[in-house]
Design a protein around this motif. Structure first.
Motif, PDB file in Angstrom:
ATOM      1  N   ILE A  10       0.987  -1.253   0.065  1.00 35.75           N
ATOM      2  CA  ILE A  10       0.071  -0.004  -0.022  1.00 35.75           C
ATOM      3  C   ILE A  10       1.004   1.316   0.150  1.00 35.75           C
ATOM      4  O   ILE A  10       0.595   2.025  -0.809  1.00 35.75           O
ATOM      5  N   PHE A  11       1.826   1.119   0.666  1.00 35.30           N
ATOM      6  CA  PHE A  11       2.835   2.527   0.718  1.00 35.30           C
ATOM      7  C   PHE A  11       3.408   2.719  -0.482  1.00 35.30           C
ATOM      8  O   PHE A  11       3.694   3.667  -1.027  1.00 35.30           O
ATOM      9  N   LEU A  12       4.026   1.706  -1.185  1.00 34.62           N
ATOM     10  CA  LEU A  12       4.670   1.622  -2.434  1.00 34.62           C
ATOM     11  C   LEU A  12       3.696   2.336  -3.390  1.00 34.62           C
ATOM     12  O   LEU A  12       3.892   2.929  -4.329  1.00 34.62           O
ATOM     13  N   ASN A  13       2.420   1.719  -3.602  1.00 32.41           N
ATOM     14  CA  ASN A  13       1.483   2.137  -4.388  1.00 32.41           C
ATOM     15  C   ASN A  13       1.161   3.308  -4.186  1.00 32.41           C
ATOM     16  O   ASN A  13       1.122   4.467  -5.145  1.00 32.41           O
ATOM     17  N   LEU A  14       0.920   3.903  -2.732  1.00 32.62           N
ATOM     18  CA  LEU A  14       0.790   5.483  -2.832  1.00 32.62           C
ATOM     19  C   LEU A  14       1.824   6.364  -3.161  1.00 32.62           C
ATOM     20  O   LEU A  14       1.724   7.296  -3.747  1.00 32.62           O
ATOM     21  N   ILE A  15       3.019   5.767  -3.145  1.00 31.94           N
ATOM     22  CA  ILE A  15       4.445   6.658  -3.487  1.00 31.94           C
ATOM     23  C   ILE A  15       4.403   6.606  -5.015  1.00 31.94           C
ATOM     24  O   ILE A  15       4.462   7.786  -5.753  1.00 31.94           O
ATOM     25  N   LEU A  16       3.768   5.672  -5.778  1.00 36.85           N
ATOM     26  CA  LEU A  16       3.830   5.504  -7.175  1.00 36.85           C
ATOM     27  C   LEU A  16       2.663   6.697  -7.801  1.00 36.85           C
ATOM     28  O   LEU A  16       2.941   7.482  -8.625  1.00 36.85           O
ATOM     29  N   VAL A  17       1.575   6.613  -7.008  1.00 38.16           N
ATOM     30  CA  VAL A  17       0.467   7.457  -7.233  1.00 38.16           C
ATOM     31  C   VAL A  17       0.822   8.933  -7.202  1.00 38.16           C
ATOM     32  O   VAL A  17       0.815   9.744  -8.169  1.00 38.16           O
ATOM     33  N   LEU A  18       1.344   9.282  -6.258  1.00 39.26           N
ATOM     34  CA  LEU A  18       1.910  10.704  -5.900  1.00 39.26           C
ATOM     35  C   LEU A  18       3.036  11.090  -6.817  1.00 39.26           C
ATOM     36  O   LEU A  18       2.976  12.139  -7.335  1.00 39.26           O
ATOM     37  N   SER A  19       3.966   9.988  -7.270  1.00 45.14           N
ATOM     38  CA  SER A  19       4.994  10.407  -8.346  1.00 45.14           C
ATOM     39  C   SER A  19       4.466  10.735  -9.434  1.00 45.14           C
ATOM     40  O   SER A  19       4.772  11.312 -10.480  1.00 45.14           O
ATOM     41  N   LEU A  20       3.396   9.758  -9.980  1.00 44.30           N
ATOM     42  CA  LEU A  20       2.454  10.077 -11.214  1.00 44.30           C
ATOM     43  C   LEU A  20       1.872  11.441 -11.211  1.00 44.30           C
ATOM     44  O   LEU A  20       1.926  12.115 -12.512  1.00 44.30           O
ATOM     45  N   LEU A  21       1.346  11.876 -10.280  1.00 45.32           N
ATOM     46  CA  LEU A  21       0.541  13.232 -10.006  1.00 45.32           C
ATOM     47  C   LEU A  21       1.501  14.125 -10.280  1.00 45.32           C
ATOM     48  O   LEU A  21       1.174  15.179 -10.916  1.00 45.32           O
ATOM     49  N   LEU A  22       2.575  14.094  -9.753  1.00 45.36           N
ATOM     50  CA  LEU A  22       3.642  15.123  -9.769  1.00 45.36           C
ATOM     51  C   LEU A  22       4.166  15.190 -11.152  1.00 45.36           C
ATOM     52  O   LEU A  22       4.424  16.348 -11.514  1.00 45.36           O
ATOM     53  N   LEU A  23       4.465  14.237 -11.777  1.00 50.76           N
ATOM     54  CA  LEU A  23       4.974  14.187 -13.323  1.00 50.76           C
ATOM     55  C   LEU A  23       3.996  14.714 -14.088  1.00 50.76           C
ATOM     56  O   LEU A  23       4.437  15.626 -14.772  1.00 50.76           O
ATOM     57  N   ILE A  24       2.457  14.347 -13.956  1.00 51.98           N
ATOM     58  CA  ILE A  24       1.567  15.041 -14.716  1.00 51.98           C
ATOM     59  C   ILE A  24       1.339  16.742 -14.477  1.00 51.98           C
ATOM     60  O   ILE A  24       1.304  17.280 -15.514  1.00 51.98           O
ATOM     61  N   SER A  25       1.813  17.187 -13.312  1.00 56.06           N
ATOM     62  CA  SER A  25       1.461  18.383 -13.121  1.00 56.06           C
ATOM     63  C   SER A  25       2.828  19.259 -13.664  1.00 56.06           C
ATOM     64  O   SER A  25       2.607  20.418 -14.119  1.00 56.06           O
ATOM     65  N   VAL A  26       4.100  18.623 -13.459  1.00 56.64           N
ATOM     66  CA  VAL A  26       5.185  19.484 -14.183  1.00 56.64           C
ATOM     67  C   VAL A  26       5.115  19.389 -15.708  1.00 56.64           C
ATOM     68  O   VAL A  26       5.245  20.353 -16.356  1.00 56.64           O
ATOM     69  N   ALA A  27       4.580  18.140 -16.183  1.00 59.17           N
ATOM     70  CA  ALA A  27       4.490  18.255 -17.660  1.00 59.17           C
ATOM     71  C   ALA A  27       3.450  19.211 -18.248  1.00 59.17           C
ATOM     72  O   ALA A  27       3.626  19.905 -19.111  1.00 59.17           O
ATOM     73  N   GLU A  28       2.279  19.676 -17.452  1.00 57.85           N
ATOM     74  CA  GLU A  28       1.291  20.518 -17.746  1.00 57.85           C
ATOM     75  C   GLU A  28       1.861  21.888 -17.655  1.00 57.85           C
ATOM     76  O   GLU A  28       1.757  22.624 -18.382  1.00 57.85           O
ATOM     77  N   SER A  29       2.738  22.093 -16.489  1.00 61.12           N
ATOM     78  CA  SER A  29       3.358  23.344 -16.514  1.00 61.12           C
ATOM     79  C   SER A  29       4.320  23.617 -17.522  1.00 61.12           C
ATOM     80  O   SER A  29       4.469  24.855 -17.870  1.00 61.12           O
ATOM     81  N   ARG A  30       4.839  22.948 -17.961  1.00 59.73           N
ATOM     82  CA  ARG A  30       5.801  23.270 -19.129  1.00 59.73           C
ATOM     83  C   ARG A  30       5.271  23.190 -20.207  1.00 59.73           C
ATOM     84  O   ARG A  30       5.987  23.287 -21.454  1.00 59.73           O
ATOM     85  N   GLY A  31       4.140  22.790 -20.581  1.00 58.01           N
ATOM     86  CA  GLY A  31       3.132  23.065 -22.045  1.00 58.01           C
ATOM     87  C   GLY A  31       3.307  22.056 -22.609  1.00 58.01           C
ATOM     88  O   GLY A  31       2.785  21.752 -23.811  1.00 58.01           O
ATOM     89  N   ILE A  32       3.756  20.764 -21.904  1.00 57.68           N
ATOM     90  CA  ILE A  32       3.502  19.289 -22.954  1.00 57.68           C
ATOM     91  C   ILE A  32       2.139  19.109 -23.257  1.00 57.68           C
ATOM     92  O   ILE A  32       1.871  18.527 -24.210  1.00 57.68           O
ATOM     93  N   GLY A  33       1.113  19.366 -22.152  1.00 52.07           N
ATOM     94  CA  GLY A  33      -0.094  19.201 -22.490  1.00 52.07           C
ATOM     95  C   GLY A  33      -0.894  20.320 -22.951  1.00 52.07           C
ATOM     96  O   GLY A  33      -2.281  20.434 -22.970  1.00 52.07           O
TER      97      GLY A  33
END
Length: 94
Positions: A10-33
Motif C-alpha cells: 500500500i505504501f509503495l502504491n501510494l508513492i507511485l500514485v503521488l509520483s505520477l501526479l507530480l509528473l503530470i503536473s510538471v508536464a502540464e506546467s511546461r506546456g507538454i499538455g
C-alpha cells in the motif's frame, strides 16, 4: 507477516500514485499538455510610440489588422499609450 507485506504494498502504491501526479503536473506546467493552445507571440520589429499615436493608427500605418496587432501586442493598453513605448509591428503568433 502478511500484514506487513500488505502495508508495504500500500505504501509503495501510494508513492507511485503521488509520483505520477507530480509528473503530470510538471508536464502540464511546461506546456507538454498544451496542444491546441495559442503560443506566445514573437516580435520581429518594433517602433516607438510618438506623440499623438494610437493603436489603430499604428496598425493602419503598418498594414496590420486590429486582431493581428492585438495578437502580437498582448500586453499593450491602447487607452494608455505613452511616448517612446515600444510597440510590435511585425511578428508571428504560434
Amino acid at each position: 507477516m502478511a500484514m506487513a507485506a500488505n502495508k508495504t504494498t500500500i505504501f509503495l502504491n501510494l508513492i507511485l500514485v503521488l509520483s505520477l501526479l507530480l509528473l503530470i503536473s510538471v508536464a502540464e506546467s511546461r506546456g507538454i499538455g498544451s496542444l491546441g493552445k495559442k503560443g506566445e507571440p514573437e516580435c520581429n520589429a518594433v517602433v516607438g510610440v510618438k506623440s499623438g499615436d494610437t493603436c489603430d493608427g499604428i496598425a493602419k500605418e503598418f498594414n496590420l489588422t486590429t486582431e493581428f496587432f492585438n495578437a502580437i501586442n498582448p500586453n499593450v493598453n491602447c487607452d494608455a499609450l505613452f511616448v517612446a513605448q515600444w510597440i510590435c509591428v511585425d511578428g508571428t503568433v504560434n
